[in-house]
Write a protein that holds these residues in place. Structure first.
Motif, short mmCIF file in Angstrom:
data_model
loop_
_atom_site.label_atom_id
_atom_site.label_comp_id
_atom_site.label_asym_id
_atom_site.label_seq_id
_atom_site.Cartn_x
_atom_site.Cartn_y
_atom_site.Cartn_z
N ALA A 100 0.91 -1.07 0.05
CA ALA A 100 0.01 0.02 -0.04
C ALA A 100 0.96 1.14 0.09
CB ALA A 100 -0.94 -0.12 1.21
N LEU A 101 0.42 2.20 -0.91
CA LEU A 101 1.60 3.33 -0.91
C LEU A 101 0.95 4.46 -0.31
CD1 LEU A 101 2.03 3.07 -4.80
CD2 LEU A 101 3.19 1.96 -3.11
N SER A 102 1.69 5.37 0.22
CA SER A 102 1.22 6.51 1.06
C SER A 102 0.75 7.38 -0.17
CB SER A 102 2.51 7.14 1.73
OG SER A 102 3.29 7.71 0.59
N MET A 103 0.01 8.51 0.42
CA MET A 103 -0.60 9.42 -0.52
C MET A 103 0.55 10.16 -1.44
SD MET A 103 -2.90 12.79 0.42
CE MET A 103 -4.07 11.88 1.11
N PHE A 106 0.96 7.31 -3.87
CA PHE A 106 -0.15 6.64 -4.58
C PHE A 106 -0.69 7.27 -5.88
CE2 PHE A 106 -5.09 5.68 -4.69
CZ PHE A 106 -4.78 4.27 -4.76
N ASN A 107 -0.49 8.74 -5.64
CA ASN A 107 -1.00 9.67 -6.89
C ASN A 107 -2.40 9.55 -7.32
OD1 ASN A 107 -0.33 11.90 -8.47
ND2 ASN A 107 0.60 10.40 -10.03
N SER A 111 -0.40 5.32 -9.74
CA SER A 111 0.75 4.45 -9.30
C SER A 111 0.32 3.03 -9.17
CB SER A 111 1.33 4.81 -8.11
OG SER A 111 1.92 6.32 -8.29
N CYS A 112 -1.17 2.88 -9.44
CA CYS A 112 -1.78 1.09 -9.08
C CYS A 112 -1.06 0.57 -10.29
CB CYS A 112 -2.94 1.44 -9.15
SG CYS A 112 -3.89 2.13 -7.64
N GLY A 113 -0.36 -0.42 -9.80
CA GLY A 113 0.31 -1.43 -11.03
C GLY A 113 1.66 -0.95 -11.00
N SER A 133 16.54 -8.03 -1.82
CA SER A 133 15.73 -7.10 -2.48
C SER A 133 14.43 -7.54 -2.13
CB SER A 133 16.06 -6.83 -4.01
OG SER A 133 17.29 -6.10 -4.31
N LEU A 134 13.47 -6.67 -2.46
CA LEU A 134 11.94 -7.46 -2.29
C LEU A 134 11.26 -6.47 -3.46
CD1 LEU A 134 9.24 -8.65 -1.32
CD2 LEU A 134 9.19 -6.73 0.35
N MET A 135 10.68 -7.26 -4.59
CA MET A 135 9.99 -6.75 -5.69
C MET A 135 8.57 -6.64 -5.15
SD MET A 135 12.30 -6.10 -7.58
CE MET A 135 14.21 -6.56 -8.13
N VAL A 136 8.03 -5.63 -5.08
CA VAL A 136 6.39 -5.45 -5.05
C VAL A 136 5.79 -4.51 -5.93
CG1 VAL A 136 6.77 -5.45 -2.48
CG2 VAL A 136 6.93 -3.29 -3.54
N THR A 137 4.51 -4.87 -6.17
CA THR A 137 3.74 -3.90 -6.96
C THR A 137 2.72 -3.09 -6.03
OG1 THR A 137 3.54 -5.62 -8.55
CG2 THR A 137 1.91 -3.98 -8.85
N GLY A 138 2.65 -1.84 -6.39
CA GLY A 138 1.54 -0.75 -5.85
C GLY A 138 0.20 -1.31 -6.11
N THR A 139 -0.55 -2.02 -5.07
CA THR A 139 -1.86 -2.32 -5.20
C THR A 139 -2.98 -1.77 -4.27
OG1 THR A 139 -1.73 -4.39 -3.78
CG2 THR A 139 -1.02 -4.61 -6.01
N ASN A 140 -2.66 -0.81 -3.38
CA ASN A 140 -3.38 -0.56 -2.33
C ASN A 140 -2.76 0.91 -1.89
OD1 ASN A 140 -5.68 -0.42 -0.51
ND2 ASN A 140 -5.05 -2.38 0.26
#
Length: 289
Positions: A100-103, A106-107, A111-113, A133-140
């Motif tokens: 989950a991305l901060s405001m 998140f934009n 930035s989803c995806g 390293s940890l690879m993550v996708t912004g989904t929340n």
């Protein structure tokens, strides 16, 4: 004089032959165009101006490293994609490698995806050895909490760039007891299996399309839809996250989607939904490399 007339006659015949060959060539091209189905004919006619011209943009490349902080949050595959409109992050190919991305990050859903590489740094007591390293996708979305100070619980308050990582994968970079850890992160290309997916929901008067499994930059900036008969190119509006809507009449049309990502590249998926498509169905299109 007779020799000059002969040369002139030969030149005239040569000119006539050239004109005749051009006429035959154009006639063949016109006949070929008439034999195409309506949607292919439109694509051929518009191709020179809009579709055949290639975009010579380079593949999406990793961005610069930046500093931020990360925490973790509880949930499951059906809740880790809420604010972006993803119904089930595991079924939709994102796995638990989500955040989950901060405001500030998140934009408003733009930035989803988007995909990020994250490393825990500067804290040997809490970070995993070797800085994996940890690879993550912004989904929340990690909402702000203005009742708490930005350095004491209000981690997602603007203007902070913060990642609230799904608990099952936070352990890859730090211990749970750490709570909050300093990190360095960067944008990276999203590597996906198969094509972009388009899940159509709603009703004939309100069409909603979830766009997911997007490669390359990963974050969708705009979506357009086109039918094969009456529906012309129509720009869809972002409803929330990666759900896009239009009240244009899509039912009964063979649907083409065009997706543009934040790096300016676009992908057109021609007639991936047949004329008898149904609400609730998912269709696969052309992905970014």
């Amino acid at each position: 004089m007779a020799k000059l007339l002969s040369l002139s006659t030969q030149g005239l015949w040569a000119s006539l032959l050239i004109v005749l060959s051009h006429v035959i060539s154009h006639s063949n091209a016109a006949a070929s165009l008439r034999r195409l189905p309506p949607y292919a004919k439109a694509r051929r006619q518009l191709g020179g101006a809009q579709f055949i011209k290639k975009h010579h943009r380079p593949p999406f490349k990793p961005g610069p490293w930046k500093h931020a902080h990360a925490t973790f949050y509880e949930g499951g595959s059906g809740t880790f994609g809420g604010a972006c409109g993803y119904d089930d992050v595991e079924k939709e190919g994102y796995g638990m490698q989500t955040a989950a991305l901060s405001m500030a990050l998140f934009n408003n859903g733009q930035s989803c995806g988007a995909c990020f590489e994250i490393k825990c740094i500067d804290d040997p007591q809490r970070c995993k050895p070797g800085q994996p390293s940890l690879m993550v996708t912004g989904t929340n979305h990690c909402p702000p909490n203005y009742n708490l100070a930005s350095d004491n619980g209000g981690w997602c308050n603007p203007p902070l760039e913060h990642f609230d990582i799904a608990k099952p994968v936070f352990l890859n970079i730090a211990d749970f007891k750490a709570g909050i850890v300093p990190i360095t992160y960067r944008r990276v290309p999203c590597k996906k299996q198969g094509g972009i997916r388009f899940t159509i929901t709603g009703n004939p008067y309100f069409n909603q399309v979830l766009v997911w499994n997007v490669g390359g930059a990963g974050d969708v900036k705009s979506v357009q839809v086109k039918g094969h008969r009456k529906l012309k190119w129509t720009t869809m509006s972002r409803s929330w996250g990666q759900k896009w809507v239009t009240n244009a009449m899509m039912v009964g049309e063979s649907l083409t989607f065009r997706v543009r990502t934040s790096d300016g590249k676009f992908s057109t998926s021609w007639h991936i939904a047949p004329t008898n498509w149904q609400f609730g169905q998912t269709f696969e299109g052309k992905n970014f490399k």
